[in-house]
Design a protein around this motif. Sequence first.
Motif, PDB file in Angstrom:
ATOM      1  N   MET A  63     -16.586  87.023  59.812  1.00 41.63           N
ATOM      2  CA  MET A  63     -17.017  85.639  59.884  1.00 41.63           C
ATOM      3  C   MET A  63     -16.049  84.783  59.070  1.00 41.63           C
ATOM      4  N   ASN A  64     -15.642  83.655  59.621  1.00 37.73           N
ATOM      5  CA  ASN A  64     -14.788  82.711  58.912  1.00 37.73           C
ATOM      6  C   ASN A  64     -15.635  81.571  58.370  1.00 37.73           C
ATOM      7  N   PHE A  65     -15.287  81.096  57.190  1.00 37.03           N
ATOM      8  CA  PHE A  65     -16.005  79.999  56.573  1.00 37.03           C
ATOM      9  C   PHE A  65     -15.137  78.764  56.543  1.00 37.03           C
ATOM     10  N   LEU A  66     -15.767  77.625  56.506  1.00 34.24           N
ATOM     11  CA  LEU A  66     -15.035  76.372  56.407  1.00 34.24           C
ATOM     12  C   LEU A  66     -14.441  76.224  55.022  1.00 34.24           C
ATOM     13  N   LYS A  67     -13.247  75.721  54.967  1.00 36.08           N
ATOM     14  CA  LYS A  67     -12.593  75.447  53.695  1.00 36.08           C
ATOM     15  C   LYS A  67     -12.775  73.968  53.375  1.00 36.08           C
ATOM     16  N   PRO A  68     -12.920  73.622  52.112  1.00 36.86           N
ATOM     17  CA  PRO A  68     -13.084  72.209  51.771  1.00 36.86           C
ATOM     18  C   PRO A  68     -11.818  71.420  52.086  1.00 36.86           C
ATOM     19  N   LYS A  69     -12.017  70.189  52.504  1.00 41.66           N
ATOM     20  CA  LYS A  69     -10.879  69.304  52.753  1.00 41.66           C
ATOM     21  C   LYS A  69     -10.331  68.845  51.417  1.00 41.66           C
ATOM     22  N   ASN A  70      -9.034  68.578  51.393  1.00 37.56           N
ATOM     23  CA  ASN A  70      -8.397  68.100  50.177  1.00 37.56           C
ATOM     24  C   ASN A  70      -8.834  66.663  49.931  1.00 37.56           C
ATOM     25  N   LEU A  71      -9.635  66.439  48.897  1.00 36.61           N
ATOM     26  CA  LEU A  71     -10.139  65.101  48.603  1.00 36.61           C
ATOM     27  C   LEU A  71      -9.228  64.336  47.652  1.00 36.61           C
ATOM     28  N   ASN A  72      -8.139  64.938  47.240  1.00 34.42           N
ATOM     29  CA  ASN A  72      -7.180  64.271  46.367  1.00 34.42           C
ATOM     30  C   ASN A  72      -6.153  63.499  47.179  1.00 34.42           C
ATOM     31  N   SER A  73      -6.580  62.820  48.211  1.00 38.74           N
ATOM     32  CA  SER A  73      -5.636  62.102  49.056  1.00 38.74           C
ATOM     33  C   SER A  73      -5.340  60.729  48.478  1.00 38.74           C
ATOM     34  N   GLU A  74      -4.180  60.247  48.828  1.00 36.51           N
ATOM     35  CA  GLU A  74      -3.712  58.971  48.311  1.00 36.51           C
ATOM     36  C   GLU A  74      -2.888  58.298  49.393  1.00 36.51           C
ATOM     37  N   LYS A  75      -3.050  57.022  49.551  1.00 30.45           N
ATOM     38  CA  LYS A  75      -2.305  56.274  50.547  1.00 30.45           C
ATOM     39  C   LYS A  75      -0.851  56.147  50.085  1.00 30.45           C
ATOM     40  N   VAL A  76       0.087  56.385  51.007  1.00 26.86           N
ATOM     41  CA  VAL A  76       1.510  56.275  50.688  1.00 26.86           C
ATOM     42  C   VAL A  76       2.162  55.220  51.567  1.00 26.86           C
ATOM     43  N   ASP A  77       3.298  54.766  51.148  1.00 28.87           N
ATOM     44  CA  ASP A  77       4.008  53.725  51.877  1.00 28.87           C
ATOM     45  C   ASP A  77       5.379  54.259  52.283  1.00 28.87           C
ATOM     46  N   TRP A  78       5.455  54.877  53.460  1.00 23.72           N
ATOM     47  CA  TRP A  78       6.699  55.441  53.969  1.00 23.72           C
ATOM     48  C   TRP A  78       7.063  54.753  55.267  1.00 23.72           C
ATOM     49  N   LEU A  79       8.348  54.695  55.546  1.00 25.05           N
ATOM     50  CA  LEU A  79       8.817  54.211  56.839  1.00 25.05           C
ATOM     51  C   LEU A  79       9.047  55.424  57.730  1.00 25.05           C
ATOM     52  N   VAL A  80       8.453  55.398  58.907  1.00 27.25           N
ATOM     53  CA  VAL A  80       8.562  56.509  59.843  1.00 27.25           C
ATOM     54  C   VAL A  80       8.976  55.938  61.193  1.00 27.25           C
ATOM     55  N   SER A  81       9.866  56.652  61.866  1.00 29.36           N
ATOM     56  CA  SER A  81      10.367  56.167  63.155  1.00 29.36           C
ATOM     57  C   SER A  81       9.245  56.069  64.185  1.00 29.36           C
ATOM     58  N   GLU A  82       9.468  55.252  65.176  1.00 26.92           N
ATOM     59  CA  GLU A  82       8.487  55.092  66.257  1.00 26.92           C
ATOM     60  C   GLU A  82       8.268  56.422  66.979  1.00 26.92           C
ATOM     61  N   LYS A  83       9.348  57.169  67.160  1.00 25.94           N
ATOM     62  CA  LYS A  83       9.245  58.467  67.825  1.00 25.94           C
ATOM     63  C   LYS A  83       8.310  59.398  67.045  1.00 25.94           C
ATOM     64  N   SER A  84       8.487  59.463  65.723  1.00 28.28           N
ATOM     65  CA  SER A  84       7.637  60.331  64.904  1.00 28.28           C
ATOM     66  C   SER A  84       6.183  59.879  64.939  1.00 28.28           C
TER      67      SER A  84
END
Length: 79
Positions: free
Chosen positions: A1-22
Motif C-alpha cells: 500500500m502506498n501512502f500520500l506524502k505531505p505537500k511542501n508547505l514551505n513555498s514562496e512566490k518567486v520572480d523569474w523571467l521564463v520564455s513563452e515556450k517554457s
Amino acid sequence: MNFLKPKNLNSEKVDWLVSEKSRTIVKQYAEYSERTENEVIDFFLTNILLDEDFITWVKKKRNNKRLLTLLGIEDPSED
C-alpha cells in the motif's frame, strides 16, 4: 500500500523571467497530467538533484552542511 506524502508547505512566490515556450510547455503538461503548474515546476526542478556534477559541486562548497540538508543530499543526523 502506498501512502500520500505531505505537500511542501514551505513555498514562496518567486520572480523569474521564463520564455513563452517554457510557459506553454508547463501549462500544457499541467493540463495533461492533471496537476497544477506549480506542481509541474516543482517536480521537474527537483530532478536537477540527479545531476551528479551538480551534487559534487555542492558537496565541495564551503560551509555547506545546511545546504546539503535542505537539498536532501545528506542526512542531518550523520554528524
